[in-house]
Scaffold this motif. Sequence first.
Motif, PDB file in Angstrom:
ATOM      1  N   VAL A 232      91.170  79.994  23.505  1.00 25.12           N
ATOM      2  CA  VAL A 232      90.701  79.361  22.260  1.00 25.12           C
ATOM      3  C   VAL A 232      91.866  79.071  21.326  1.00 25.12           C
ATOM      4  CG1 VAL A 232      89.334  79.754  20.153  1.00 25.12           C
ATOM      5  CG2 VAL A 232      88.365  80.305  22.393  1.00 25.12           C
ATOM      6  N   ALA A 233      92.858  79.944  21.295  1.00 23.97           N
ATOM      7  CA  ALA A 233      94.011  79.764  20.405  1.00 23.97           C
ATOM      8  C   ALA A 233      94.747  78.455  20.674  1.00 23.97           C
ATOM      9  CB  ALA A 233      94.971  80.944  20.546  1.00 23.97           C
ATOM     10  N   PHE A 234      94.557  77.878  21.860  1.00 22.23           N
ATOM     11  CA  PHE A 234      95.260  76.650  22.224  1.00 22.23           C
ATOM     12  C   PHE A 234      94.315  75.465  22.462  1.00 22.23           C
ATOM     13  CE2 PHE A 234      97.833  80.286  23.468  1.00 22.23           C
ATOM     14  CZ  PHE A 234      99.000  80.001  22.776  1.00 22.23           C
ATOM     15  N   MET A 235      93.034  75.644  22.183  1.00 24.43           N
ATOM     16  CA  MET A 235      92.050  74.581  22.390  1.00 24.43           C
ATOM     17  C   MET A 235      91.952  73.664  21.172  1.00 24.43           C
ATOM     18  SD  MET A 235      88.670  76.339  23.966  1.00 24.43           S
ATOM     19  CE  MET A 235      88.624  77.004  25.599  1.00 24.43           C
ATOM     20  N   SER A 236      91.584  72.443  21.436  1.00 20.58           N
ATOM     21  CA  SER A 236      91.238  71.542  20.338  1.00 20.58           C
ATOM     22  C   SER A 236      89.811  71.875  19.903  1.00 20.58           C
ATOM     23  CB  SER A 236      91.311  70.085  20.796  1.00 20.58           C
ATOM     24  OG  SER A 236      90.288  69.826  21.734  1.00 20.58           O
ATOM     25  N   ILE A 237      89.428  71.387  18.738  1.00 21.00           N
ATOM     26  CA  ILE A 237      88.074  71.633  18.253  1.00 21.00           C
ATOM     27  C   ILE A 237      87.038  71.027  19.204  1.00 21.00           C
ATOM     28  CG2 ILE A 237      88.004  69.619  16.726  1.00 21.00           C
ATOM     29  CD1 ILE A 237      86.455  71.437  14.715  1.00 21.00           C
ATOM     30  N   GLU A 238      87.390  69.898  19.801  1.00 17.60           N
ATOM     31  CA  GLU A 238      86.495  69.255  20.752  1.00 17.60           C
ATOM     32  C   GLU A 238      86.289  70.125  21.989  1.00 17.60           C
ATOM     33  OE1 GLU A 238      89.186  67.709  19.410  1.00 17.60           O
ATOM     34  OE2 GLU A 238      88.268  66.135  18.179  1.00 17.60           O
ATOM     35  N   GLU A 239      87.386  70.716  22.487  1.00 16.06           N
ATOM     36  CA  GLU A 239      87.291  71.580  23.665  1.00 16.06           C
ATOM     37  C   GLU A 239      86.432  72.806  23.374  1.00 16.06           C
ATOM     38  OE1 GLU A 239      91.238  71.606  26.256  1.00 16.06           O
ATOM     39  OE2 GLU A 239      91.675  71.769  24.095  1.00 16.06           O
ATOM     40  N   LEU A 240      86.648  73.416  22.207  1.00 15.84           N
ATOM     41  CA  LEU A 240      85.865  74.598  21.847  1.00 15.84           C
ATOM     42  C   LEU A 240      84.385  74.240  21.738  1.00 15.84           C
ATOM     43  CD1 LEU A 240      85.588  77.554  21.143  1.00 15.84           C
ATOM     44  CD2 LEU A 240      86.205  76.988  18.777  1.00 15.84           C
ATOM     45  N   ALA A 241      84.097  73.105  21.146  1.00  8.47           N
ATOM     46  CA  ALA A 241      82.702  72.666  21.021  1.00  8.47           C
ATOM     47  C   ALA A 241      82.084  72.485  22.410  1.00  8.47           C
ATOM     48  CB  ALA A 241      82.632  71.367  20.220  1.00  8.47           C
ATOM     49  N   ARG A 242      82.817  71.830  23.294  1.00  7.67           N
ATOM     50  CA  ARG A 242      82.309  71.577  24.649  1.00  7.67           C
ATOM     51  C   ARG A 242      82.099  72.888  25.407  1.00  7.67           C
ATOM     52  NH1 ARG A 242      85.786  70.646  28.421  1.00  7.67           N
ATOM     53  NH2 ARG A 242      87.263  69.565  27.092  1.00  7.67           N
ATOM     54  N   LYS A 243      83.064  73.784  25.333  1.00 12.04           N
ATOM     55  CA  LYS A 243      82.989  75.047  26.080  1.00 12.04           C
ATOM     56  C   LYS A 243      81.903  75.981  25.531  1.00 12.04           C
ATOM     57  CE  LYS A 243      86.751  74.725  28.765  1.00 12.04           C
ATOM     58  NZ  LYS A 243      86.995  75.143  30.097  1.00 12.04           N
ATOM     59  N   SER A 244      81.630  75.896  24.235  1.00 11.80           N
ATOM     60  CA  SER A 244      80.607  76.768  23.650  1.00 11.80           C
ATOM     61  C   SER A 244      79.256  76.060  23.520  1.00 11.80           C
ATOM     62  CB  SER A 244      81.072  77.339  22.315  1.00 11.80           C
ATOM     63  OG  SER A 244      81.432  76.308  21.423  1.00 11.80           O
ATOM     64  N   TYR A 245      79.178  74.836  24.050  1.00 11.86           N
ATOM     65  CA  TYR A 245      77.926  74.075  24.123  1.00 11.86           C
ATOM     66  C   TYR A 245      77.317  73.769  22.748  1.00 11.86           C
ATOM     67  CZ  TYR A 245      78.351  75.526  28.962  1.00 11.86           C
ATOM     68  OH  TYR A 245      78.821  75.756  30.230  1.00 11.86           O
ATOM     69  N   VAL A 246      78.173  73.413  21.790  1.00 13.80           N
ATOM     70  CA  VAL A 246      77.704  72.990  20.472  1.00 13.80           C
ATOM     71  C   VAL A 246      78.472  71.740  20.064  1.00 13.80           C
ATOM     72  CG1 VAL A 246      77.056  75.322  19.740  1.00 13.80           C
ATOM     73  CG2 VAL A 246      79.346  74.480  19.229  1.00 13.80           C
ATOM     74  N   SER A 247      78.096  71.166  18.955  1.00  8.79           N
ATOM     75  CA  SER A 247      78.774  69.964  18.477  1.00  8.79           C
ATOM     76  C   SER A 247      80.068  70.324  17.747  1.00  8.79           C
ATOM     77  CB  SER A 247      77.863  69.187  17.529  1.00  8.79           C
ATOM     78  OG  SER A 247      77.679  69.918  16.332  1.00  8.79           O
ATOM     79  N   LYS A 248      80.915  69.334  17.615  1.00  7.26           N
ATOM     80  CA  LYS A 248      82.167  69.507  16.866  1.00  7.26           C
ATOM     81  C   LYS A 248      81.844  69.859  15.406  1.00  7.26           C
ATOM     82  CE  LYS A 248      86.144  66.816  15.410  1.00  7.26           C
ATOM     83  NZ  LYS A 248      86.788  65.518  15.446  1.00  7.26           N
ATOM     84  N   ALA A 249      80.805  69.235  14.860  1.00  2.00           N
ATOM     85  CA  ALA A 249      80.402  69.517  13.474  1.00  2.00           C
ATOM     86  C   ALA A 249      79.971  70.977  13.311  1.00  2.00           C
ATOM     87  CB  ALA A 249      79.272  68.582  13.062  1.00  2.00           C
ATOM     88  N   LYS A 250      79.289  71.531  14.316  1.00  3.97           N
ATOM     89  CA  LYS A 250      78.858  72.927  14.251  1.00  3.97           C
ATOM     90  C   LYS A 250      80.067  73.857  14.267  1.00  3.97           C
ATOM     91  CE  LYS A 250      76.274  76.459  14.093  1.00  3.97           C
ATOM     92  NZ  LYS A 250      75.823  76.891  12.790  1.00  3.97           N
ATOM     93  N   ILE A 251      81.070  73.529  15.069  1.00  5.11           N
ATOM     94  CA  ILE A 251      82.293  74.345  15.085  1.00  5.11           C
ATOM     95  C   ILE A 251      82.964  74.276  13.722  1.00  5.11           C
ATOM     96  CG2 ILE A 251      84.622  74.580  16.067  1.00  5.11           C
ATOM     97  CD1 ILE A 251      82.480  75.540  17.986  1.00  5.11           C
ATOM     98  N   SER A 252      83.029  73.099  13.152  1.00  6.39           N
ATOM     99  CA  SER A 252      83.640  72.920  11.831  1.00  6.39           C
ATOM    100  C   SER A 252      82.911  73.760  10.785  1.00  6.39           C
ATOM    101  CB  SER A 252      83.569  71.443  11.458  1.00  6.39           C
ATOM    102  OG  SER A 252      84.727  71.035  10.844  1.00  6.39           O
TER     103      SER A 252
END
Length: 144
Positions: free
Chosen positions: A33-53
């Motif tokens: 996670v420390a090296f992921m983009s916000i898009e990658e984290l959203a995809r891997k955790s099965y949520v939207s980019k807005a939810k991660i934000s």
Amino acid sequence: MITNKINTILNNSQQGDIDYMICNYIKMNLKEVAFMSIEELARKSYVSKAKISKFIKKLAYDNYIAFKDDCLLELEIRKQVTNTNYFLTKKHLHDSLSWIEKNLMKIEQSQIDYFVRKIKEAKHIYLYGVAYSHLLCQYVQYEG
């Protein structure tokens, strides 16, 4: 620290909650996670980019970069804890174990049973320490 924030949410959320699922993913995959983009984290955790934000704001970070910086700091602290433990000498370890053994003999079994029972009943357990005790507390928290 990120681990404290993550554990607080994990301990106060239902398993099906979206924040719980994001926290669980981050905790289990912090190195990635420390090296992921916000898009990658959203995809891997099965949520939207807005939810991660929104989640990042909930953790009190100004932005995703600040969140990632804290993840990297957490990894560095863990590395230092590991390195510190590596440099403990055999004599120091032997002396520490001897001290523990000597003092354990002074504790009655009923006191230990009571203490263990209270830990099992507790909803939250907070550990604090200074110097090496602090490192031990951090290690227990990471592993717990």
